[in-house]
Design a protein around this motif. Sequence first.
Motif, mmCIF file in Angstrom:
data_model
loop_
_atom_site.group_PDB
_atom_site.id
_atom_site.type_symbol
_atom_site.label_atom_id
_atom_site.label_comp_id
_atom_site.label_asym_id
_atom_site.label_seq_id
_atom_site.Cartn_x
_atom_site.Cartn_y
_atom_site.Cartn_z
ATOM 1 N N UNK A 73 0.830 -1.212 0.000
ATOM 2 C CA UNK A 73 0.000 0.000 0.000
ATOM 3 C C UNK A 73 0.865 1.263 0.000
ATOM 4 N N UNK A 74 1.877 1.297 0.850
ATOM 5 C CA UNK A 74 2.715 2.495 0.959
ATOM 6 C C UNK A 74 3.438 2.804 -0.351
ATOM 7 N N UNK A 75 3.753 1.778 -1.126
ATOM 8 C CA UNK A 75 4.390 2.006 -2.429
ATOM 9 C C UNK A 75 3.499 2.871 -3.313
ATOM 10 N N UNK A 76 2.186 2.687 -3.208
ATOM 11 C CA UNK A 76 1.255 3.441 -4.052
ATOM 12 C C UNK A 76 1.246 4.924 -3.709
ATOM 13 N N UNK A 77 1.103 5.247 -2.420
ATOM 14 C CA UNK A 77 1.048 6.667 -2.088
ATOM 15 C C UNK A 77 2.420 7.331 -2.203
ATOM 16 N N UNK A 78 3.501 6.577 -1.947
ATOM 17 C CA UNK A 78 4.845 7.159 -2.116
ATOM 18 C C UNK A 78 5.085 7.538 -3.581
ATOM 19 N N UNK A 79 4.548 6.728 -4.487
ATOM 20 C CA UNK A 79 4.694 7.043 -5.906
ATOM 21 C C UNK A 79 3.966 8.347 -6.243
ATOM 22 N N UNK A 127 -1.117 -5.151 -5.194
ATOM 23 C CA UNK A 127 -0.013 -5.864 -5.851
ATOM 24 C C UNK A 127 0.118 -5.601 -7.353
ATOM 25 N N UNK A 128 -0.959 -5.553 -8.124
ATOM 26 C CA UNK A 128 -0.779 -5.295 -9.559
ATOM 27 C C UNK A 128 -0.059 -3.977 -9.843
ATOM 28 N N UNK A 129 -0.195 -2.999 -8.959
ATOM 29 C CA UNK A 129 0.454 -1.708 -9.124
ATOM 30 C C UNK A 129 1.772 -1.643 -8.354
ATOM 31 N N UNK A 130 1.748 -2.162 -7.147
ATOM 32 C CA UNK A 130 2.905 -2.001 -6.263
ATOM 33 C C UNK A 130 4.099 -2.835 -6.701
ATOM 34 N N UNK A 131 3.877 -3.989 -7.303
ATOM 35 C CA UNK A 131 5.018 -4.818 -7.712
ATOM 36 C C UNK A 131 5.943 -4.053 -8.657
ATOM 37 N N UNK A 132 5.368 -3.359 -9.622
ATOM 38 C CA UNK A 132 6.165 -2.590 -10.572
ATOM 39 C C UNK A 132 6.902 -1.453 -9.858
ATOM 40 N N UNK A 133 6.203 -0.765 -8.967
ATOM 41 C CA UNK A 133 6.811 0.349 -8.227
ATOM 42 C C UNK A 133 7.941 -0.163 -7.339
ATOM 43 N N UNK A 134 7.691 -1.263 -6.633
ATOM 44 C CA UNK A 134 8.708 -1.812 -5.729
ATOM 45 C C UNK A 134 9.941 -2.285 -6.491
ATOM 46 N N UNK A 135 9.732 -2.896 -7.652
ATOM 47 C CA UNK A 135 10.883 -3.308 -8.482
ATOM 48 C C UNK A 135 11.680 -2.079 -8.908
ATOM 49 N N UNK A 136 10.977 -1.033 -9.315
ATOM 50 C CA UNK A 136 11.654 0.194 -9.733
ATOM 51 C C UNK A 136 12.401 0.828 -8.562
ATOM 52 N N UNK A 137 11.787 0.830 -7.380
ATOM 53 C CA UNK A 137 12.458 1.386 -6.187
ATOM 54 C C UNK A 137 13.740 0.621 -5.902
ATOM 55 N N UNK A 138 13.661 -0.703 -5.990
ATOM 56 C CA UNK A 138 14.834 -1.531 -5.723
ATOM 57 C C UNK A 138 15.950 -1.264 -6.727
ATOM 58 N N UNK A 139 15.578 -0.889 -7.936
ATOM 59 C CA UNK A 139 16.569 -0.602 -8.975
ATOM 60 C C UNK A 139 16.942 0.876 -9.021
ATOM 61 N N UNK A 140 16.368 1.659 -8.132
ATOM 62 C CA UNK A 140 16.657 3.086 -8.108
ATOM 63 C C UNK A 140 15.987 3.852 -9.229
ATOM 64 N N UNK A 141 14.926 3.288 -9.770
ATOM 65 C CA UNK A 141 14.247 3.902 -10.904
ATOM 66 C C UNK A 141 12.838 4.371 -10.561
ATOM 67 N N UNK A 142 12.570 4.583 -9.309
ATOM 68 C CA UNK A 142 11.200 4.888 -8.871
ATOM 69 C C UNK A 142 10.593 6.072 -9.605
#
Length: 149
Positions: A73-79, A127-142
């Motif tokens: 959930x937090x990945x969504x609002x952080x984006x 999850x359908x939205x956050x997985x992409x965001x979390x992967x990007x965060x992990x790669x520094x591409x948020x």
Amino acid sequence: MLIFTGKICPYCDKNTELVDGSEVYGKKYRGIWLYLCRPCDAYVGTHQGTTNALGRLANAELRKWKKLAHRHFDALWRQKVRNGFSKGKARGLAYRWLAEKLGIEQNMTHVGMFDVDLCKKTVEACKPYSDKILRAEEQGLADLTRRKL
């Protein structure tokens, strides 16, 4: 609702204790207080400077699911914050969206209030939205993931 006061354990229906955070975390944190049910190993923190519970008591299983729900959930609002929204506006929009997805009142839509079932549904909805965001965060591409909810 009594369950959100922290004063009664939802697992055993016994009174809880208001304890210093060191009882759970092993070291003293300034101003951190928790409601604790020792027999159930369930606890909930309080709002800083008050004895108002942050939600409901959580045992080990619920704590695991709350962490996972917050991660997604937090990945969504952080984006949304990265896309220019204020933190308050981003969280408000995200909680409104989640309330609709879960079919519950917005004033009851907070991970701190959720049981295991609602945490699982939160993960599933995000999850359908956050997985992409979390992967990007992990790669520094948020900042490159500009997707609207």
